[in-house]
Design a protein around this motif. Structure first.
Motif, PDB file in Angstrom:
ATOM      1  N   LEU A  94      48.224  38.749  39.374  1.00  0.00           N
ATOM      2  CA  LEU A  94      47.849  39.427  40.605  1.00  0.00           C
ATOM      3  C   LEU A  94      46.904  38.559  41.419  1.00  0.00           C
ATOM      4  CD1 LEU A  94      47.222  42.997  39.137  1.00  0.00           C
ATOM      5  CD2 LEU A  94      49.332  42.087  40.138  1.00  0.00           C
ATOM      6  N   VAL A 100      44.811  46.277  45.123  1.00  0.00           N
ATOM      7  CA  VAL A 100      45.996  46.638  44.337  1.00  0.00           C
ATOM      8  C   VAL A 100      47.193  46.902  45.243  1.00  0.00           C
ATOM      9  CG1 VAL A 100      46.988  48.483  42.922  1.00  0.00           C
ATOM     10  CG2 VAL A 100      44.779  47.483  42.303  1.00  0.00           C
ATOM     11  N   ASN A 103      48.621  43.793  46.724  1.00  0.00           N
ATOM     12  CA  ASN A 103      49.409  43.045  45.750  1.00  0.00           C
ATOM     13  C   ASN A 103      50.823  43.606  45.653  1.00  0.00           C
ATOM     14  OD1 ASN A 103      48.205  40.852  43.739  1.00  0.00           O
ATOM     15  ND2 ASN A 103      46.503  42.172  44.362  1.00  0.00           N
ATOM     16  N   PRO A 141      42.096  43.979  41.527  1.00  0.00           N
ATOM     17  CA  PRO A 141      42.758  43.784  40.232  1.00  0.00           C
ATOM     18  C   PRO A 141      41.774  43.561  39.088  1.00  0.00           C
ATOM     19  CG  PRO A 141      43.928  42.577  41.928  1.00  0.00           C
ATOM     20  CD  PRO A 141      42.664  43.097  42.561  1.00  0.00           C
ATOM     21  N   GLN A 149      46.927  46.332  34.869  1.00  0.00           N
ATOM     22  CA  GLN A 149      47.362  45.162  35.625  1.00  0.00           C
ATOM     23  C   GLN A 149      48.857  44.904  35.430  1.00  0.00           C
ATOM     24  OE1 GLN A 149      44.934  41.702  34.874  1.00  0.00           O
ATOM     25  NE2 GLN A 149      43.041  42.730  35.460  1.00  0.00           N
TER      26      GLN A 149
END
Length: 258
Positions: A94, A100, A103, A141, A149
């Motif tokens: 990531l 998050v 990503n 992350p 993750q």
């Protein structure tokens, strides 16, 4: 008339100097099927995957995806192939500088030019698909556990609804229970997409759950290829030893990787 394979490798060779890693790999992945490439550390699983993705160029052989040989394909054809693939990396990989949801939405925004608001909504939907609540979307992350993750990495892999999914040692670095959760999520997401999948792993529990077929790589070649249901009935002594986890047997163990 048989249906052409989604991915077909023929006589693929790759060496690094005097070290011959792949020495004639033949492998077919049918459309909508899931194939696990198994083998010990240092047997060439990652090199095979990198050759399929085009990160490495084989010294010899062909890698045909949807009828096009990627070893001689143009850059635009190669980019088009990558656009219909998703990848779950071994360590999730990531981007630390992105949240998050950013990503998960990376391929939607950077690859498909989607507006951030719509991409965020889709990212949250994909997070829900892998069992994560919307309240993790704005986290970094680094604040997530290893298992979380992995889930975010899987959400990113499926966000663009790819035709082909690649999984690189999906259960490495997480505990057995979370590993089983990840395996179940991979099966669920792959089936819902109807995607073809290639997994490289040394984890037989993962291979049994994720794959329809298993191919064992040893000394640069596929030495056994068949349905998961036939693994325990095989008379192949190399596969028998690997599945049993025995030190004694015909496998020439590379102790440098143990």
């Amino acid at each position: 008339m048989s249906t052409p394979a989604k991915i077909s490798l023929r006589n693929v060779h790759k060496a690094f100097g005097a070290k011959k890693v792949l020495q004639g790999v033949d492998l077919d992945v049918a459309a909508g099927s899931s194939v696990a490439i198994i083998g010990g550390s240092g047997t060439g699983k990652s090199v095979t995957l990198k050759c399929i993705l085009g990160l490495l160029t084989p010294d010899q052989g062909s890698i045909v995806i949807d009828g096009l040989d990627m070893t001689t394909a143009s850059r635009s054809d190669h980019e088009a192939m990558l656009a219909k693939t998703g990848m779950l990396f071994q360590g999730a990989a990531l981007f630390d500088s992105l949240s998050v949801w950013e990503n998960v939405a990376f391929g939607l925004i950077e690859g498909k030019g989607m507006k951030p608001k719509l991409a965020r909504d889709l990212a949250i939907a994909r997070l829900a698909d892998v069992g994560l609540d919307a309240d993790v979307a704005n986290l970094s992350p680094a604040s997530l556990s290893g298992g979380m993750q992995k889930r975010v990495g899987l959400a990113r892999a499926i966000a663009t609804e790819p035709e082909i999914l690649f999984f690189d040692e999906p259960t490495t670095g997480i505990d057995p229970i979370m590993g089983d959760v990840i395996n179940d999520l991979i099966v669920k997401c792959t089936r819902e997409l109807g995607a073809s999948a290639v997994t490289i792993t040394h984890d037989m529990a993962s291979a049994r759950k994720i794959a329809d077929r298993v191919a064992m790589l040893y000394q640069g070649k596929i030495i056994w290829d068949g349905p998961v249901s036939e693994i325990d009935q095989t008379d192949n002594p190399y596969l028998q030893q690997f599945v049993a986890g025995d030190i004694e047997g015909p496998l020439d163990l590379d102790l440098k990787h143990l």
